[in-house]
Design a protein around this motif. Structure first.
Motif, PDB file in Angstrom:
ATOM      1  N   GLN A  36       0.837  -1.205   0.000  1.00  0.00           N
ATOM      2  CA  GLN A  36       0.000   0.000   0.000  1.00  0.00           C
ATOM      3  C   GLN A  36       0.872   1.255   0.000  1.00  0.00           C
ATOM      4  O   GLN A  36       0.617   2.209  -0.742  1.00  0.00           O
ATOM      5  CB  GLN A  36      -0.912  -0.011   1.227  1.00  0.00           C
ATOM      6  N   LEU A  37       1.928   1.240   0.815  1.00  0.00           N
ATOM      7  CA  LEU A  37       2.829   2.387   0.872  1.00  0.00           C
ATOM      8  C   LEU A  37       3.576   2.558  -0.458  1.00  0.00           C
ATOM      9  O   LEU A  37       3.680   3.675  -0.986  1.00  0.00           O
ATOM     10  CB  LEU A  37       3.825   2.208   2.018  1.00  0.00           C
ATOM     11  N   ALA A  38       4.081   1.440  -1.001  1.00  0.00           N
ATOM     12  CA  ALA A  38       4.840   1.515  -2.253  1.00  0.00           C
ATOM     13  C   ALA A  38       3.974   2.031  -3.399  1.00  0.00           C
ATOM     14  O   ALA A  38       4.407   2.881  -4.188  1.00  0.00           O
ATOM     15  CB  ALA A  38       5.417   0.147  -2.599  1.00  0.00           C
ATOM     16  N   LEU A  39       2.751   1.531  -3.512  1.00  0.00           N
ATOM     17  CA  LEU A  39       1.860   1.967  -4.579  1.00  0.00           C
ATOM     18  C   LEU A  39       1.474   3.435  -4.406  1.00  0.00           C
ATOM     19  O   LEU A  39       1.411   4.195  -5.382  1.00  0.00           O
ATOM     20  CB  LEU A  39       0.609   1.091  -4.622  1.00  0.00           C
ATOM     21  N   SER A  40       1.209   3.833  -3.180  1.00  0.00           N
ATOM     22  CA  SER A  40       0.838   5.233  -2.926  1.00  0.00           C
ATOM     23  C   SER A  40       1.979   6.176  -3.292  1.00  0.00           C
ATOM     24  O   SER A  40       1.767   7.225  -3.918  1.00  0.00           O
ATOM     25  CB  SER A  40       0.452   5.419  -1.458  1.00  0.00           C
ATOM     26  N   LEU A  41       3.211   5.801  -2.934  1.00  0.00           N
ATOM     27  CA  LEU A  41       4.355   6.640  -3.263  1.00  0.00           C
ATOM     28  C   LEU A  41       4.627   6.632  -4.762  1.00  0.00           C
ATOM     29  O   LEU A  41       4.872   7.674  -5.372  1.00  0.00           O
ATOM     30  CB  LEU A  41       5.594   6.151  -2.503  1.00  0.00           C
ATOM     31  N   GLY A  42       4.578   5.433  -5.359  1.00  0.00           N
ATOM     32  CA  GLY A  42       4.918   5.301  -6.772  1.00  0.00           C
ATOM     33  C   GLY A  42       3.917   5.937  -7.711  1.00  0.00           C
ATOM     34  O   GLY A  42       4.261   6.303  -8.845  1.00  0.00           O
ATOM     35  N   MET A  43       2.662   6.075  -7.260  1.00  0.00           N
ATOM     36  CA  MET A  43       1.637   6.663  -8.114  1.00  0.00           C
ATOM     37  C   MET A  43       1.254   8.072  -7.671  1.00  0.00           C
ATOM     38  O   MET A  43       0.383   8.693  -8.279  1.00  0.00           O
ATOM     39  CB  MET A  43       0.414   5.753  -8.152  1.00  0.00           C
ATOM     40  N   ASP A  44       1.878   8.507  -6.586  1.00  0.00           N
ATOM     41  CA  ASP A  44       1.657   9.866  -6.078  1.00  0.00           C
ATOM     42  C   ASP A  44       0.179  10.131  -5.818  1.00  0.00           C
ATOM     43  O   ASP A  44      -0.349  11.200  -6.129  1.00  0.00           O
ATOM     44  CB  ASP A  44       2.221  10.900  -7.049  1.00  0.00           C
ATOM     45  N   ARG A  45      -0.489   9.133  -5.288  1.00  0.00           N
ATOM     46  CA  ARG A  45      -1.884   9.275  -4.850  1.00  0.00           C
ATOM     47  C   ARG A  45      -2.142   8.209  -3.799  1.00  0.00           C
ATOM     48  O   ARG A  45      -1.457   7.190  -3.750  1.00  0.00           O
ATOM     49  CB  ARG A  45      -2.873   9.103  -6.012  1.00  0.00           C
ATOM     50  N   ARG A  46      -3.107   8.459  -2.948  1.00  0.00           N
ATOM     51  CA  ARG A  46      -3.412   7.533  -1.868  1.00  0.00           C
ATOM     52  C   ARG A  46      -4.036   6.262  -2.432  1.00  0.00           C
ATOM     53  O   ARG A  46      -5.083   6.299  -3.088  1.00  0.00           O
ATOM     54  CB  ARG A  46      -4.377   8.190  -0.881  1.00  0.00           C
ATOM     55  N   VAL A  47      -3.385   5.116  -2.218  1.00  0.00           N
ATOM     56  CA  VAL A  47      -3.917   3.810  -2.607  1.00  0.00           C
ATOM     57  C   VAL A  47      -4.255   3.051  -1.323  1.00  0.00           C
ATOM     58  O   VAL A  47      -3.418   2.939  -0.425  1.00  0.00           O
ATOM     59  CB  VAL A  47      -2.899   3.011  -3.441  1.00  0.00           C
ATOM     60  N   VAL A  48      -5.459   2.545  -1.237  1.00  0.00           N
ATOM     61  CA  VAL A  48      -5.897   1.777  -0.069  1.00  0.00           C
ATOM     62  C   VAL A  48      -6.023   0.315  -0.475  1.00  0.00           C
ATOM     63  O   VAL A  48      -6.726  -0.005  -1.434  1.00  0.00           O
ATOM     64  CB  VAL A  48      -7.246   2.290   0.476  1.00  0.00           C
ATOM     65  N   ILE A  49      -5.327  -0.571   0.239  1.00  0.00           N
ATOM     66  CA  ILE A  49      -5.481  -2.009   0.034  1.00  0.00           C
ATOM     67  C   ILE A  49      -6.311  -2.549   1.186  1.00  0.00           C
ATOM     68  O   ILE A  49      -5.915  -2.477   2.350  1.00  0.00           O
ATOM     69  CB  ILE A  49      -4.118  -2.715  -0.035  1.00  0.00           C
ATOM     70  N   ASP A  50      -7.469  -3.080   0.861  1.00  0.00           N
ATOM     71  CA  ASP A  50      -8.435  -3.566   1.846  1.00  0.00           C
ATOM     72  C   ASP A  50      -8.398  -5.091   1.879  1.00  0.00           C
ATOM     73  O   ASP A  50      -8.450  -5.741   0.831  1.00  0.00           O
ATOM     74  CB  ASP A  50      -9.830  -3.068   1.459  1.00  0.00           C
ATOM     75  N   THR A  51      -8.283  -5.667   3.077  1.00  0.00           N
ATOM     76  CA  THR A  51      -8.161  -7.124   3.232  1.00  0.00           C
ATOM     77  C   THR A  51      -9.214  -7.635   4.217  1.00  0.00           C
ATOM     78  O   THR A  51      -8.910  -7.881   5.382  1.00  0.00           O
ATOM     79  CB  THR A  51      -6.753  -7.494   3.714  1.00  0.00           C
ATOM     80  N   PRO A  52     -10.444  -7.826   3.769  1.00  0.00           N
ATOM     81  CA  PRO A  52     -11.531  -8.185   4.693  1.00  0.00           C
ATOM     82  C   PRO A  52     -11.346  -9.518   5.412  1.00  0.00           C
ATOM     83  O   PRO A  52     -11.951  -9.736   6.467  1.00  0.00           O
ATOM     84  CB  PRO A  52     -12.765  -8.246   3.777  1.00  0.00           C
ATOM     85  N   LEU A  53     -10.538 -10.416   4.857  1.00  0.00           N
ATOM     86  CA  LEU A  53     -10.399 -11.765   5.430  1.00  0.00           C
ATOM     87  C   LEU A  53      -9.105 -11.942   6.214  1.00  0.00           C
ATOM     88  O   LEU A  53      -8.825 -13.058   6.673  1.00  0.00           O
ATOM     89  CB  LEU A  53     -10.445 -12.817   4.310  1.00  0.00           C
ATOM     90  N   MET A  54      -8.329 -10.903   6.375  1.00  0.00           N
ATOM     91  CA  MET A  54      -6.980 -11.047   6.911  1.00  0.00           C
ATOM     92  C   MET A  54      -6.933 -11.806   8.237  1.00  0.00           C
ATOM     93  O   MET A  54      -6.060 -12.643   8.454  1.00  0.00           O
ATOM     94  CB  MET A  54      -6.344  -9.658   7.079  1.00  0.00           C
ATOM     95  N   TRP A  55      -7.869 -11.550   9.131  1.00  0.00           N
ATOM     96  CA  TRP A  55      -7.777 -12.111  10.478  1.00  0.00           C
ATOM     97  C   TRP A  55      -8.877 -13.113  10.787  1.00  0.00           C
ATOM     98  O   TRP A  55      -9.167 -13.368  11.956  1.00  0.00           O
ATOM     99  CB  TRP A  55      -7.772 -10.989  11.513  1.00  0.00           C
TER     100      TRP A  55
END
Length: 245
Positions: free
Chosen positions: A149-168
């Motif tokens: 999420q951090l890498a994509l947000s920095l690389g695209m110069d916009r806020r990218v949110v990665i949502d993981t509903p099943l993570m836990w």
């Protein structure tokens, strides 16, 4: 307030549940799948079937479900020597990971999904990775998702949110979540309707077997994916364990 999402949709149980979850929360939802030379490419054929069934059975979601995209990543399969991309027996590798692990797969998927979401104006990327009930894949971990999420947000110069509903949550809880989402969308039997879509039309089996029908769906019944899905089904259908007296 986010109102649009791109769901990484393989056609399996987890991604179908994530798609239903996204449809319950976002006004506009698109899906993306990846053809990477996987042995179980039956999942690619099931994607369109599952999408059709969701639209047919859940009118509340029909208008929210937008375009589908399939990205050709055959090169990933060509450089991967794994049980998911080669005709070889499933076993533990010297690394301590199962040889179903495709190195870099989720990293590549999320990178392409990020580029597609950017082009389509979609704000959230939804993926069904899970740390609570999985095969030890390092690219399914919460830390990996946060780093991407951090890498994509920095690389695209916009806020990218990665949502993981099943993570836990484990597979039993994933079945329960699907039932709850279906019931929320259609109180008159929607819970069982969504479970039925997942059982009848989603595909999880690593062997790509759709000739054998089990209570939990189609599959060989013996690969790790089938065993995990079946065990979760049995725990969910058994209900909560009785309290100790």
């Amino acid at each position: 307030m986010h109102d649009s999402a791109l769901v990484l949709f393989s056609g399996g149980q987890d991604s179908t549940t994530c798609l239903a979850d996204a449809l319950s929360r976002f006004r506009r939802v698109e899906t993306v799948g990846f053809d990477y030379g996987q042995r179980h490419n039956a999942e690619l054929a099931q994607r369109a079937v599952v999408r059709h069934e969701l639209q047919a059975r859940f009118p509340a979601w029909r208008e929210r479900l937008g375009d589908d995209h399939v990205i050709d990543l055959q090169v990933l399969g060509q450089i991967s020597d794994t049980a998911l991309t080669r005709d070889t027996a499933i076993a533990m590798a010297d690394s301590g990971l199962p040889n179903t692990f495709v190195p870099g797969r989720n990293l590549v998927f999320l990178t392409f999904a990020g580029a597609l979401a950017y082009r389509r104006g979609l704000q959230v990327i939804v993926t069904g990775v899970c740390e609570a009930d999985y095969s030890g894949y390092p690219d399914c971990r919460d830390d990996t998702m946060k780093a991407m999420q951090l890498a994509l947000s920095l690389g695209m110069d916009r806020r990218v949110v990665i949502d993981t509903p099943l993570m836990w949550i484990d597979k039993a809880a994933t079945w329960q979540l699907a039932h709850a989402l279906g019931q929320q969308a259609d109180p008159a039997g929607g819970g069982e309707a969504l479970v039925d879509v997942i059982v009848e039309h989603s595909h999880t089996c690593y062997a790509g077997d759709r000739s054998q029908r089990h209570a939990w769906g189609y599959g060989c019944g013996v690969c790790p994916a089938c065993e995990l899905r079946a065990a979760g089904w049995q725990r969910w259908r058994a209900g909560p364990a009785p309290s100790a007296v």
